[in-house]
Scaffold this active site. Structure first.
Site, PDB file in Angstrom:
ATOM      1  N   ARG A 196       0.826  -1.196   0.000  1.00 14.69           N
ATOM      2  CA  ARG A 196       0.000   0.000   0.000  1.00 14.69           C
ATOM      3  C   ARG A 196       0.865   1.253   0.000  1.00 14.69           C
ATOM      4  O   ARG A 196       2.034   1.219   0.396  1.00 14.69           O
ATOM      5  CB  ARG A 196      -0.927   0.016   1.223  1.00 14.69           C
ATOM      6  CG  ARG A 196      -0.194   0.102   2.560  1.00 14.69           C
ATOM      7  CD  ARG A 196      -1.136  -0.075   3.737  1.00 14.69           C
ATOM      8  NE  ARG A 196      -2.220   0.872   3.718  1.00 14.69           N
ATOM      9  CZ  ARG A 196      -2.142   2.102   4.234  1.00 14.69           C
ATOM     10  NH1 ARG A 196      -1.011   2.517   4.771  1.00 14.69           N
ATOM     11  NH2 ARG A 196      -3.169   2.900   4.199  1.00 14.69           N
ATOM     12  N   LEU A 197       0.257   2.327  -0.445  1.00 16.60           N
ATOM     13  CA  LEU A 197       0.801   3.660  -0.262  1.00 16.60           C
ATOM     14  C   LEU A 197      -0.230   4.450   0.518  1.00 16.60           C
ATOM     15  O   LEU A 197      -1.434   4.305   0.296  1.00 16.60           O
ATOM     16  CB  LEU A 197       1.065   4.344  -1.610  1.00 16.60           C
ATOM     17  CG  LEU A 197       2.224   3.806  -2.451  1.00 16.60           C
ATOM     18  CD1 LEU A 197       2.279   4.550  -3.794  1.00 16.60           C
ATOM     19  CD2 LEU A 197       3.545   3.938  -1.726  1.00 16.60           C
ATOM     20  N   ASP A 198       0.232   5.310   1.419  1.00 10.15           N
ATOM     21  CA  ASP A 198      -0.679   6.087   2.234  1.00 10.15           C
ATOM     22  C   ASP A 198      -1.597   6.948   1.370  1.00 10.15           C
ATOM     23  O   ASP A 198      -1.263   7.299   0.234  1.00 10.15           O
ATOM     24  CB  ASP A 198       0.098   7.001   3.184  1.00 10.15           C
ATOM     25  CG  ASP A 198       0.983   6.212   4.132  1.00 10.15           C
ATOM     26  OD1 ASP A 198       0.614   5.080   4.476  1.00 10.15           O
ATOM     27  OD2 ASP A 198       2.041   6.747   4.529  1.00 10.15           O
ATOM     28  N   TYR A 199      -2.710   7.326   1.948  1.00 13.14           N
ATOM     29  CA  TYR A 199      -3.701   8.170   1.272  1.00 13.14           C
ATOM     30  C   TYR A 199      -3.055   9.437   0.710  1.00 13.14           C
ATOM     31  O   TYR A 199      -3.349   9.859  -0.412  1.00 13.14           O
ATOM     32  CB  TYR A 199      -4.797   8.530   2.282  1.00 13.14           C
ATOM     33  CG  TYR A 199      -5.892   9.426   1.761  1.00 13.14           C
ATOM     34  CD1 TYR A 199      -6.888   8.930   0.933  1.00 13.14           C
ATOM     35  CD2 TYR A 199      -5.930  10.779   2.117  1.00 13.14           C
ATOM     36  CE1 TYR A 199      -7.901   9.754   0.465  1.00 13.14           C
ATOM     37  CE2 TYR A 199      -6.937  11.605   1.657  1.00 13.14           C
ATOM     38  CZ  TYR A 199      -7.931  11.092   0.823  1.00 13.14           C
ATOM     39  OH  TYR A 199      -8.929  11.910   0.365  1.00 13.14           O
TER      40      TYR A 199
ATOM     41  N   THR B 269       0.157   9.890   0.014  1.00 12.33           N
ATOM     42  CA  THR B 269       1.402   9.596  -0.709  1.00 12.33           C
ATOM     43  C   THR B 269       1.065   9.169  -2.123  1.00 12.33           C
ATOM     44  O   THR B 269       0.162   8.371  -2.345  1.00 12.33           O
ATOM     45  CB  THR B 269       2.192   8.472  -0.001  1.00 12.33           C
ATOM     46  OG1 THR B 269       2.549   8.902   1.313  1.00 12.33           O
ATOM     47  CG2 THR B 269       3.458   8.120  -0.780  1.00 12.33           C
TER      48      THR B 269
END
Length: 242
Positions: A100-103, A105
């Site tokens: 995942r990538l942060d919201y 990022t």
């Protein structure tokens, strides 16, 4: 090789738990032979039947996605926010993000329906390098950067040594842009590492995943990985395994 019950579930025949029950009940055959052992692994060439019906496996899909900021690294969101699958068009296969990538990022994110491949890409044992470009508050000293290079203590333990360099400094000394390469994938790791040296991240983008990059792509773009790229990624992971 994948677990038999997982293959059955991925084909949409039954849930993982129901697939396990079917195996235990003797309703599953592999290459014509009844299988009752949970955890049995099968290859793509094995013929699988459930209650006499052949299992048709999903075609494997491998995508590179340039995730914009403000998008959830998931296939659905109960708050109605945009998710990565909103950008990839219609696929019959059930595709999900690799990690995942942060919201807040942006950057390179892989998507697939191949669970074994996803595990290879995510597991820290395989040490896949991931490179980020971060705009941070203030100008870091050499000592601060050395802490990142040697590994820094976070609340969930020491990080592995990172590669880091300053790409640009703001003339007023208010911001710097750094390039940071890590081999782990902890939650908000880059942000926490920068906070630990006193330079919070203001903007963050994952620029590279292994040898894959974002050049030629705009935020929201998606492209399929080539068979050669998939093969290279597997080889890279397997060469880094212990």
């Amino acid at each position: 090789m994948e677990r038999l019950q997982k293959v059955i579930a991925q084909a949409g025949i039954a849930s993982r738990r129901k697939a396990e029950a079917l195996i235990l009940e003797g309703k599953v055959r592999v290459n014509g032979k009844e299988v009752r052992t949970l955890g049995t692994k099968v290859s793509e060439s094995d013929r699988i039947e459930v209650e006499g019906i052949p299992v048709e496996r999903e075609e494997k899909v491998y995508l590179l996605f340039y995730k914009p900021r403000g998008v959830i690294s998931s296939v659905h969101d109960d708050k109605g926010r945009k998710v990565v699958t909103d950008y990839i068009g219609m696929f019959e296969e059930r595709i999900y993000p690799v990690g995942r990538l942060d919201y807040d990022t942006s950057g390179l994110l892989l998507l697939t329906n191949d669970g074994a491949f996803a595990n290879l890409m995510m597991h820290p044992r395989y040490e896949i390098p991931k490179t980020y470009i971060a705009r941070i508050k203030g100008i870091p000293t050499r000592e601060a950067l050395d802490k990142l290079r040697k590994g820094i203590k976070l609340e969930d333990g020491m990080t592995k040594p990172a590669k880091v360099k300053v790409v640009k400094r703001d003339r007023k000394g208010q911001h710097a842009i750094i390039e940071l390469t890590i081999h782990e994938g902890r939650n908000r790791q880059v942000r926490r590492m920068c906070e630990a040296i006193g330079h919070p991240v203001e903007k963050l983008r994952r620029e590279q995943f292994a040898f894959l990059h974002l050049r030629g792509l705009n935020a929201g773009d998606v492209r399929p990985l080539t068979p050669h790229e998939v093969k290279q990624l597997r080889a890279l992971a397997e060469s880094g395994s212990m």
